[in-house]
Design a protein around this motif. Structure first.
Motif: not given
Length: 250
Positions: A142-150
């Motif tokens: 989830x953290x990596x996905x949130x970084x992509x979204x950012x």
């Protein structure tokens, strides 16, 4: 002139020093952490490497002088022969998602300053299909996905079809493909973001110190332009030699 710290592992430092001097590169050995940092920060020299001086002594001094920073190991990709950055490698340098975002931004800027188009690979704790196996794995994914979204929001790229990858107009790629570090390297990714500083340090030790992947030390990443490379006391002479050569633009 460049400075090399000499503490433990003197034999390997001297081998590197002699090879550099033989090539006509102006290098001076320094056994005092304060002297090495003062001359580097005050731009009295062209650059410096920690060499084999104690990390527990020199890193707090550096932090006091330039503020918070991150470290990124420079390694040679065995599939492409190009360099890549592995970060974080400081065991206490990443405490939250903002730290990872900072590292990515600094790493991108560093490679762009070398006229290298950044390709960022985000490592998480499992394959994308491993979601649900444990809370720890889920949090990492989830953290990596949130970084992509950012970064998609920053680059106004929120409408792209693939949720796991960002490709910008100027060629920058930020990709989350799970734990598959080998796939990133085979495809020429030049910034590898480990899940945290401990795993990054372990990856470096496995690749650089056990498998003998060629390396150049670790650059300092923050908003200061300091020409200093951190090197391990456990390195061989070629790693110290490479670090000075990198600073020299070779």
């Amino acid at each position: 002139m460049y400075l090399m710290g000499i503490g433990e592992n003197k034999k390997e430092i001297l081998k590197a020093y002699q090879a550099l001097v033989w090539e006509g590169i102006d290098v001076q050995l320094v056994d005092d952490s304060r002297e090495l940092l003062d001359k580097t920060i005050n731009n009295e020299v062209d650059g410096a490497i920690r060499g084999s001086l104690s990390s527990s002594e020199i890193m707090p001094l550096l932090k006091k002088e330039i503020g918070e920073f991150y470290r990124a190991s420079i390694l040679k990709n065995p599939f492409t022969d190009d360099i890549f950055l592995l970060c974080p490698v400081g065991i206490d340098e990443v405490n939250n998602i903002q730290d990872k975002i900072n590292i990515i931004n600094y790493s991108i800027n560093f490679l762009k300053s070398k006229n290298i188009v950044p390709k960022v690979g985000l490592l998480s704790a499992g394959r994308l299909s491993d979601y649900g196996r444990s809370e720890k794995i889920d949090n990492s994914l989830n953290e990596c996905e949130n970084i992509i979204k950012y970064f998609k929001k920053i680059y106004n790229n929120e409408d792209s079809e693939n949720d796991n990858i960002l490709e910008t107009e100027d060629g920058i790629i930020i990709h989350h493909n799970g734990i598959l570090i080998e796939e990133y390297l085979k495809n020429g990714y030049n910034i590898i973001i480990a899940p945290d500083g401990i795993s990054g340090n372990l990856i470096f030790r496995c690749l650089g110190l056990v498998c003998k992947m060629e390396g150049y030390g670790a650059v300092i990443l923050n908003d200061k332009d300091i020409k200093f490379i951190d090197t391990s006391r456990s390195g061989d002479w070629k790693r110290y030699y490479n670090a000075i050569k990198f600073l020299n633009g070779d």
